[in-house]
Scaffold this motif. Structure first.
Motif, PDB file in Angstrom:
ATOM      1  N   CYS A 381       0.836  -1.197   0.000  1.00 23.44           N
ATOM      2  CA  CYS A 381       0.000   0.000   0.000  1.00 23.44           C
ATOM      3  C   CYS A 381       0.870   1.246   0.000  1.00 23.44           C
ATOM      4  N   TYR A 382       0.499   2.231  -0.794  1.00 25.33           N
ATOM      5  CA  TYR A 382       1.247   3.484  -0.874  1.00 25.33           C
ATOM      6  C   TYR A 382       1.142   4.252   0.448  1.00 25.33           C
ATOM      7  N   ARG A 383       2.256   4.892   0.830  1.00 28.99           N
ATOM      8  CA  ARG A 383       2.303   5.726   2.023  1.00 28.99           C
ATOM      9  C   ARG A 383       2.458   7.195   1.619  1.00 28.99           C
ATOM     10  N   THR A 384       2.368   8.080   2.603  1.00 26.41           N
ATOM     11  CA  THR A 384       2.458   9.514   2.322  1.00 26.41           C
ATOM     12  C   THR A 384       3.885   9.945   1.993  1.00 26.41           C
ATOM     13  N   SER A 385       4.879   9.117   2.355  1.00 25.83           N
ATOM     14  CA  SER A 385       6.269   9.437   2.034  1.00 25.83           C
ATOM     15  C   SER A 385       7.049   8.139   1.958  1.00 25.83           C
ATOM     16  N   ALA A 386       8.331   8.245   1.641  1.00 27.67           N
ATOM     17  CA  ALA A 386       9.178   7.058   1.533  1.00 27.67           C
ATOM     18  C   ALA A 386       9.510   6.460   2.891  1.00 27.67           C
ATOM     19  N   ASN A 387       9.238   7.207   3.945  1.00 26.52           N
ATOM     20  CA  ASN A 387       9.501   6.721   5.299  1.00 26.52           C
ATOM     21  C   ASN A 387       8.555   5.555   5.612  1.00 26.52           C
TER      22      ASN A 387
END
Length: 485
Positions: A381-387
């Protein structure tokens, strides 16, 4: 050239003081008072570990004091605990032959109403729980309740916005990069020519009068949602909810101070910690983290990247195999389109994904992590940033509505509101779609008309295999126009 400051002595004192942490952690509490051994010492050790402290300094005591106040201890109790620890520290220094650093225990709570803070903080926490339910409510878009609910949420998710900002906010203004804010703004656009995000009779009334009435309506909105502010309500009342959510998400106190320089009275004791400078990217990250925390149980749209060879059916099969309750909570959106290909010199129609490899799912925010735990080898699932610790990225409902409209395929949670003052259209009528979407200008045939409580739903046939449903909610303009034969 400024003279170089010699900090070696201060560093040496700090280094010597650090041994006190090890001493307290390994201390045999036999012979100590019950208050010190079972309450004060465990409380301070917990605070040190919570904040990852390795140095014993004035900051250690300040953070511990804030932790105790947030845990609901009265100011008088906090003073007793700190005083007992100060006595223990002086005894340790004497045994080590160290001069006690008086600065470490120099803080004063005299400027704070700490004895009533426990009650106020409990009320704020209860209001935060009600706020989480409040953000789930579905209201009619053209109602005053919808307007003030969205204004309340905008102030909640954007701690930098003032009441004046709400009154003057225009669609053309730049905003913090927070998806929750963008969703609110998008949902408020009822007409292409609209100027203000929150229509409050700007230009017809003076700004102070608008702000005064806005404050009254926001208070009433909160009360209707089950929030209890008593007789006192202000912008700070909403800010306090944001701070409570930030603390719940373990945002460092110094960063909360950096985000909220003028603290509400209920959290004035956070000023025991100095604020830190925060980059714009970090501000955005904190805002998103807090917003997601408040809306954690709300259903939202997320995007899964399917691994090679995986389709939605395999995701569903996995959940069924694991007998996961998630299979009843997920709504899937995997739009297909028909393309023609030549196979063996014949033209064949083949259904292919509109966006290959992407599966859109709708489920409560706090269910995404358990879902990925089950299907992690099938999709991510995609997150809001690469963190990897950042929240999963949510697609605003308004954007999802626009996307589905452009594709021409809809899920049951997306309603197409048709605005019409024209006479009711009939089965068999040809109509042209005029909604500014990908379907704009396309001619369709009305296949079915259904009326429920005065609301008409039209089922339109675009082709032999494609259908679309429109709702007529009697608003000022029309998205359908009859085609004259």
């Amino acid at each position: 050239m400024q003279p170089e400051i010699d900090t070696s002595e201060a560093e040496a004192i700090t280094g010597r003081n650090n041994g006190f942490i090890d001493y307290v952690v390994s201390l045999d509490t036999d012979g100590l008072s019950e208050m010190l051994s079972s309450r004060a010492i465990p409380s301070m050790i917990h605070s040190i570990r919570r904040h990852g402290l390795s140095e014993f300094s004035d900051k250690t005591i300040r953070l511990w004091t804030i932790d105790m106040l947030l845990d609901g201890l009265k100011g008088s109790t906090v003073k007793r605990y700190v005083g007992a620890m100060h006595t223990l520290f002086k005894e340790w220094c004497e045994g080590e032959g160290i001069e006690p650093d008086s600065k470490i225990f120099s803080l004063s709570l005299g400027g704070f109403d700490t004895d009533s803070s426990a009650k106020r903080l409990k009320e704020i926490e209860e209001n935060l729980e009600a706020t989480e339910r409040f953000t789930k409510r579905s209201l009619k878009q053209d109602s005053p309740a919808f307007l003030y609910s969205k204004a309340f949420q905008y102030l909640l998710f954007n701690p930098f916005a003032s009441l004046k900002d709400i009154v003057n906010l225009k669609f053309s203004d730049s905003r913090p990069d927070c998806l929750h804010l963008e969703d609110i703004v998008t949902s408020m656009r009822n007409a292409p020519q609209a100027k203000y995000v929150f229509p409050l009779q700007q230009g017809k009334r003076r700004e102070p009068a608008i702000i005064k009435d806005l404050l009254v309506e926001l208070h009433a909105t909160g009360r209707r949602a089950g929030l209890k502010f008593g007789d006192s309500f202000s912008r700070d009342s909403i800010t306090s909810l944001w701070i409570a959510a930030a603390i719940k998400e373990d945002i460092p106190y110094a960063e909360i101070r950096g985000m909220i320089p003028n603290l509400p009275e209920a959290y004035s004791f956070l000023s025991l910690i100095e604020p830190v400078e925060i980059s714009e990217s970090r501000k955005t990250e904190i805002m998103n983290t807090v917003a997601y925390s408040i809306t954690n149980k709300n259903p939202g749209w997320f995007v899964l990247r399917l691994r090679s060879g995986v389709n939605p059916d395999k995701i569903k099969e996995r959940l069924k195999e694991k007998e996961s309750p998630l299979q009843r909570q997920i709504m899937y959106y995997y739009p297909l389109r028909t393309v023609k290909k030549i196979e063996k010199k014949k033209v064949v129609a083949v259904e292919t994904p509109v966006i290959p490899g992407l599966l859109f799912i709708r489920l409560p925010h706090d269910r995404v992590t358990p879902l990925i735990g089950i299907i992690g080898d099938l999709a991510w699932c995609y997150r809001t940033s690469a963190n990897p610790s950042s929240p999963y990225s949510v697609i605003p409902q308004a954007e999802m509505r626009i996307f589905q409209r452009s594709v021409g395929s809809f899920t049951e949670d997306v309603e197409m509101d048709i605005v019409s003052e024209l006479p009711a259209l009939n089965v068999g009528d040809e109509v042209m779609i005029e909604d500014g979407s990908h379907l704009d200008g396309q001619v369709a045939t009305i296949r079915k008309v259904r009326s429920v409580d005065g609301t008409l739903t039209y089922t339109l046939r675009l082709s032999d295999t494609a259908f679309i449903k429109w709702k007529d909610v009697s608003l000022p303009a029309s998205h359908l126009s009859k085609v004259d034969n």
